[in-house]
Design an enzyme around this catalytic site. Structure first.
Site, PDB file in Angstrom:
ATOM      1  N   VAL A   8       0.856  -1.215   0.021  1.00  0.00           N
ATOM      2  CA  VAL A   8      -0.066   0.135  -0.012  1.00  0.00           C
ATOM      3  C   VAL A   8       1.088   1.419   0.136  1.00  0.00           C
ATOM      4  CG1 VAL A   8      -1.801   1.197   1.316  1.00  0.00           C
ATOM      5  CG2 VAL A   8      -1.797  -1.260   1.509  1.00  0.00           C
ATOM      6  N   PHE A   9       0.448   2.259  -1.113  1.00  0.00           N
ATOM      7  CA  PHE A   9       1.265   3.270  -0.932  1.00  0.00           C
ATOM      8  C   PHE A   9       0.467   4.732  -0.140  1.00  0.00           C
ATOM      9  CE2 PHE A   9       2.588   7.540  -2.980  1.00  0.00           C
ATOM     10  CZ  PHE A   9       3.910   7.534  -2.717  1.00  0.00           C
ATOM     11  N   GLY A  10       1.277   4.849   0.670  1.00  0.00           N
ATOM     12  CA  GLY A  10       0.712   6.226   1.651  1.00  0.00           C
ATOM     13  C   GLY A  10       1.401   7.300   1.246  1.00  0.00           C
ATOM     14  N   TYR A  11       0.637   8.517   1.060  1.00  0.00           N
ATOM     15  CA  TYR A  11       1.172   9.852   0.720  1.00  0.00           C
ATOM     16  C   TYR A  11       0.496  10.973   1.362  1.00  0.00           C
ATOM     17  CZ  TYR A  11      -3.246   9.860  -1.761  1.00  0.00           C
ATOM     18  OH  TYR A  11      -4.544   9.824  -2.106  1.00  0.00           O
ATOM     19  N   GLY A  12      -0.373  10.627   2.297  1.00  0.00           N
ATOM     20  CA  GLY A  12      -1.146  11.694   3.187  1.00  0.00           C
ATOM     21  C   GLY A  12      -1.426  11.006   4.460  1.00  0.00           C
ATOM     22  N   SER A  13      -2.539  11.000   4.724  1.00  0.00           N
ATOM     23  CA  SER A  13      -2.831  10.550   6.201  1.00  0.00           C
ATOM     24  C   SER A  13      -2.546   9.070   6.498  1.00  0.00           C
ATOM     25  CB  SER A  13      -4.388  10.556   6.471  1.00  0.00           C
ATOM     26  OG  SER A  13      -5.132   9.655   5.689  1.00  0.00           O
ATOM     27  N   GLU A  86     -13.552   1.072   2.912  1.00  0.00           N
ATOM     28  CA  GLU A  86     -14.351   1.611   3.641  1.00  0.00           C
ATOM     29  C   GLU A  86     -13.766   3.008   3.950  1.00  0.00           C
ATOM     30  OE1 GLU A  86     -16.309   1.351   8.298  1.00  0.00           O
ATOM     31  OE2 GLU A  86     -15.821  -0.607   6.853  1.00  0.00           O
TER      32      GLU A  86
END
Length: 180
Positions: A8-13, A86
Site C-alpha cells: 500500500v502506498f501512503g502519501y497523506g494521512s 471503507e
C-alpha cells in the site's frame, strides 16, 4: 516476499495514521503522480455545506510523489483491503489503482494507491495555495479540523525526512493567515 502480500502506498494521512497492521514500511517514490489538495472533503475534514480539502494523487507526467510503502502479509491482505476501501472510497472520489512504486533500495513493487477521479464532482484541481489555505483554515468535519490534517501530514513527512515544498508553503500560509 510471499505471494499474495499486499503493498500500500501512503502519501497523506496513511503516513501518520495507517490504521492497519503491516510487516514492513519503506520510503518510496511514485513517478507520474503529484500529491495535492485537489479533492473536496464532505465527510472527514468538511461537510457538504462547508467542504474542506484533502490530499489526493493527481496524475502529472513530470511529477514524483515521495511517501511510504507498507507491506501487508497475504494472511491479512483481504481485511486490510476491506478497511482501506471503507476508509478511502467513502464517496467514490478516489479510484483504487495498482501502480509501480520504487522503494528506497531501488526495488520496484506494485502498490495499491488511491488516486483522484478527475471526473468526480469532488475534484477541484487548480486552486492557488492562497485559495487552499482559506478553505483549510476554516473547514472541519467528523474527523476534526482540516488544519490538523494538513499539519499532521507535514509533520509526518518531515519526520521521514521528506520535504514537500508546496505543503510547507501551504502550512505557512494557513498558520500566518489566521483564516477562520
Amino acid at each position: 516476499m510471499a505471494t499474495g502480500d499486499l503493498w500500500v502506498f501512503g502519501y497523506g494521512s496513511l503516513i501518520w495514521r495507517p490504521g492497519f497492521d503491516f510487516v514492513e514500511r519503506h520510503l518510496a517514490r511514485l513517478s507520474g503522480w503529484r500529491r495535492g489538495f485537489c479533492m473536496t472533503s464532505i465527510h472527514y475534514r468538511g461537510t457538504p455545506e462547508a467542504p474542506g480539502l484533502v490530499l489526493a494523487l493527481d496524475e502529472s507526467a513530470e511529477a514524483v510523489c515521495e511517501g511510504l510503502a507498507f507491506r501487508v502479509t497475504a494472511e491479512h491482505a483481504e481485511a486490510v483491503l476491506a478497511y482501506l476501501r471503507e476508509r478511502e472510497l467513502v464517496s467514490s472520489a478516489y479510484e483504487e489503482r495498482r501502480l509501480p512504486v520504487t522503494l528506497e533500495d531501488g526495488i520496484e513493487i506494485e502498490a495499491l494507491a488511491y488516486v483522484v477521479d478527475r471526473g468526480h464532482v469532488q475534484y477541484i484541481g487548480g486552486l492557488t495555495l492562497e485559495e487552499q489555505a482559506a478553505v483549510i483554515g476554516r473547514a472541519e468535519g467528523s474527523s476534526g479540523r482540516n488544519l490538523d490534517y494538513l499539519m499532521s501530514t507535514v509533520e509526518g513527512l518531515t519526520a521521514l525526512g521528506i520535504h514537500d515544498e508546496e505543503l510547507a508553503r501551504l502550512a505557512s500560509l494557513v498558520r500566518h493567515g489566521e483564516p477562520g
